[in-house]
Design a protein around this motif. Structure first.
Motif, PDB file in Angstrom:
ATOM      1  N   VAL A 128       0.845  -1.204   0.000  1.00 41.61           N
ATOM      2  CA  VAL A 128       0.000   0.000   0.000  1.00 41.61           C
ATOM      3  C   VAL A 128       0.879   1.254   0.000  1.00 41.61           C
ATOM      4  CG1 VAL A 128      -1.652   1.338   1.366  1.00 41.61           C
ATOM      5  CG2 VAL A 128      -1.968  -1.135   1.089  1.00 41.61           C
ATOM      6  N   GLU A 129       1.940   1.221   0.802  1.00 43.56           N
ATOM      7  CA  GLU A 129       2.867   2.360   0.846  1.00 43.56           C
ATOM      8  C   GLU A 129       3.553   2.568  -0.500  1.00 43.56           C
ATOM      9  OE1 GLU A 129       4.007   1.951   5.605  1.00 43.56           O
ATOM     10  OE2 GLU A 129       5.100   0.802   4.082  1.00 43.56           O
ATOM     11  N   ALA A 130       3.945   1.484  -1.157  1.00 42.11           N
ATOM     12  CA  ALA A 130       4.592   1.591  -2.460  1.00 42.11           C
ATOM     13  C   ALA A 130       3.635   2.176  -3.494  1.00 42.11           C
ATOM     14  CB  ALA A 130       5.082   0.224  -2.916  1.00 42.11           C
ATOM     15  N   LYS A 131       2.378   1.793  -3.417  1.00 41.99           N
ATOM     16  CA  LYS A 131       1.373   2.325  -4.338  1.00 41.99           C
ATOM     17  C   LYS A 131       1.187   3.826  -4.130  1.00 41.99           C
ATOM     18  CE  LYS A 131      -3.327   1.430  -5.990  1.00 41.99           C
ATOM     19  NZ  LYS A 131      -4.547   0.584  -5.814  1.00 41.99           N
ATOM     20  N   ALA A 132       1.171   4.242  -2.859  1.00 38.48           N
ATOM     21  CA  ALA A 132       1.030   5.669  -2.559  1.00 38.48           C
ATOM     22  C   ALA A 132       2.256   6.453  -3.030  1.00 38.48           C
ATOM     23  CB  ALA A 132       0.814   5.865  -1.060  1.00 38.48           C
ATOM     24  N   LEU A 133       3.442   5.898  -2.823  1.00 36.32           N
ATOM     25  CA  LEU A 133       4.666   6.550  -3.294  1.00 36.32           C
ATOM     26  C   LEU A 133       4.683   6.680  -4.807  1.00 36.32           C
ATOM     27  CD1 LEU A 133       7.225   4.860  -0.899  1.00 36.32           C
ATOM     28  CD2 LEU A 133       6.883   7.337  -1.107  1.00 36.32           C
ATOM     29  N   ALA A 134       4.098   5.707  -5.498  1.00 37.23           N
ATOM     30  CA  ALA A 134       4.059   5.746  -6.956  1.00 37.23           C
ATOM     31  C   ALA A 134       3.174   6.877  -7.473  1.00 37.23           C
ATOM     32  CB  ALA A 134       3.570   4.414  -7.506  1.00 37.23           C
ATOM     33  N   LYS A 135       2.293   7.394  -6.628  1.00 35.02           N
ATOM     34  CA  LYS A 135       1.499   8.572  -6.986  1.00 35.02           C
ATOM     35  C   LYS A 135       2.210   9.858  -6.585  1.00 35.02           C
ATOM     36  CE  LYS A 135      -3.019   6.286  -6.602  1.00 35.02           C
ATOM     37  NZ  LYS A 135      -4.339   6.293  -5.892  1.00 35.02           N
ATOM     38  N   LEU A 136       2.907   9.819  -5.450  1.00 35.41           N
ATOM     39  CA  LEU A 136       3.578  11.017  -4.936  1.00 35.41           C
ATOM     40  C   LEU A 136       4.847  11.355  -5.714  1.00 35.41           C
ATOM     41  CD1 LEU A 136       4.063  13.195  -2.707  1.00 35.41           C
ATOM     42  CD2 LEU A 136       5.298  11.420  -1.445  1.00 35.41           C
ATOM     43  N   ILE A 137       5.718  10.379  -5.910  1.00 39.38           N
ATOM     44  CA  ILE A 137       7.044  10.639  -6.470  1.00 39.38           C
ATOM     45  C   ILE A 137       7.000  11.316  -7.841  1.00 39.38           C
ATOM     46  CG2 ILE A 137       9.114   9.482  -7.350  1.00 39.38           C
ATOM     47  CD1 ILE A 137       8.877   7.543  -4.967  1.00 39.38           C
ATOM     48  N   PRO A 138       6.117  10.909  -8.762  1.00 43.63           N
ATOM     49  CA  PRO A 138       6.112  11.558 -10.079  1.00 43.63           C
ATOM     50  C   PRO A 138       5.797  13.053 -10.052  1.00 43.63           C
ATOM     51  CG  PRO A 138       5.045   9.422 -10.224  1.00 43.63           C
ATOM     52  CD  PRO A 138       5.260   9.701  -8.758  1.00 43.63           C
ATOM     53  N   LEU A 139       5.202  13.548  -8.979  1.00 43.00           N
ATOM     54  CA  LEU A 139       4.923  14.982  -8.878  1.00 43.00           C
ATOM     55  C   LEU A 139       6.205  15.805  -8.889  1.00 43.00           C
ATOM     56  CD1 LEU A 139       2.193  14.897  -6.062  1.00 43.00           C
ATOM     57  CD2 LEU A 139       1.818  15.013  -8.544  1.00 43.00           C
ATOM     58  N   PHE A 140       7.336  15.176  -8.573  1.00 43.12           N
ATOM     59  CA  PHE A 140       8.620  15.865  -8.513  1.00 43.12           C
ATOM     60  C   PHE A 140       9.461  15.668  -9.789  1.00 43.12           C
ATOM     61  CE2 PHE A 140       7.149  15.402  -4.220  1.00 43.12           C
ATOM     62  CZ  PHE A 140       7.514  16.581  -3.603  1.00 43.12           C
ATOM     63  N   GLY A 141       8.871  15.040 -10.796  1.00 46.61           N
ATOM     64  CA  GLY A 141       9.522  14.933 -12.089  1.00 46.61           C
ATOM     65  C   GLY A 141      10.793  14.104 -12.130  1.00 46.61           C
ATOM     66  N   PRO A 142      10.826  12.921 -11.510  1.00 45.14           N
ATOM     67  CA  PRO A 142      12.054  12.113 -11.549  1.00 45.14           C
ATOM     68  C   PRO A 142      12.303  11.551 -12.940  1.00 45.14           C
ATOM     69  CG  PRO A 142      10.276  10.818 -10.627  1.00 45.14           C
ATOM     70  CD  PRO A 142       9.729  12.210 -10.803  1.00 45.14           C
TER      71      PRO A 142
END
Length: 289
Positions: free
Chosen positions: A164-178
């Motif tokens: 669940v945490e990995a799924k949430a990170l997969a939504k958050l991280i792209p907001l920073f343009g990696p």
């Protein structure tokens, strides 16, 4: 009285020189930075990106935190989290909230803005310039108890909570343009950022020097090498080394990282000018933060 929570950004692009987006709201007759209220259950990071898109028509990648601004609106306390935000693509069109957008130099933008608090946010942005390097340092998600896993610890996978945490990170991280993804060679670390790598269509780069059993100087050296590369990197590692890495990076800077927490499934947004860290934002969890 329930406070109003909002988020916004100093949206910037580089043309002949750095330009800042300033928007005009006919309802208020003011010139301001793009911002707006958080939707129910929305994080401030997602809100900043969404509001920029709604008010300006531009898709953006978040950078460093520019701080929190607080004031009252008709007696109701309001707080706005601001971020630097680089234009990715898009085009302005008149909308329900904004009828004009101007791209101005920072000096001209400061003169055009209506409010002192917007000028203060812009001044914070200008302290280090726009083109800082961002490193997203992630601790792997929950992986159950070590003594309950029958196989090698390196192969211990994420638990249901960790997934669940990995799924949430997969939504958050792209907001920073990696644009690239690194991970300590532990199954739970790789699984934590695998979704992000798949979304970016890149391979996860294995980083044996970033496991918690590696010498700290080796880990620090490798992290600095990653920072020196262009773009924005995601790095997933372990709780036994992340706090030391964050404190080590902060030693020669004026950035206060406090206790340098590293909760499972958490992320540090670290900002650099060259090798010097100039900003550190700790995101305790990827949802509702």
């Amino acid at each position: 009285m329930k406070p109003i929570l909002a988020a916004g950004a100093v949206l910037w692009r580089r043309a002949a020189e750095v330009e800042i987006a300033v928007v005009h709201r006919p309802r208020y007759g003011d010139w301001t930075l793009p911002k707006g209220k958080l939707d129910d259950g929305e994080s401030r990071y997602a809100a900043a990106v969404r509001e920029v898109a709604e008010e300006t028509g531009f898709r953006c990648a978040l950078g460093r935190s520019l701080g929190l601004v607080s004031y009252a609106v008709d007696g109701v306390p309001k707080s706005v989290d601001y971020f630097a935000a680089r234009v990715v693509d898009g085009e302005f069109t008149v909308n329900d909230e904004v009828d004009k957008l101007e791209w101005l130099t920072p000096t001209a933008a400061a003169a055009r803005l209506t409010y002192d608090h917007d000028r203060a946010v812009l001044a914070t942005f200008c302290e280090h310039g726009p083109e800082t390097t961002t490193l997203l340092l992630v601790r792997h998600g929950h992986a159950g108890r070590k003594d309950k896993w029958p196989g090698p610890d390196d192969e211990r996978p994420l638990s249901k909570t960790g997934r669940v945490e990995a799924k949430a990170l997969a939504k958050l991280i792209p907001l920073f343009g990696p644009d690239r993804v690194h991970s300590a060679p532990k199954t739970r670390c790789v699984q934590t950022v695998q979704r992000v790598a798949e979304r970016l269509r890149v391979e996860v780069r294995m980083e044996p020097r970033l496991v918690e059993s590696a010498p700290l100087d080796k880990a620090m050296g490798r992290l600095q090498e990653i920072v020196s590369e262009s773009g924005t990197a995601v790095v997933c590692s372990q709780g036994g080394v992340i706090p030391d890495l964050v404190r080590g990076l902060a030693e020669d800077s004026s950035v206060d990282v406090g206790e340098a927490h590293s909760r499972k499934g958490s992320m540090w947004v670290l900002s650099f000018v060259g090798e010097r860290m100039v900003g550190a934002l700790y995101i305790r969890q990827a949802t509702n933060t």
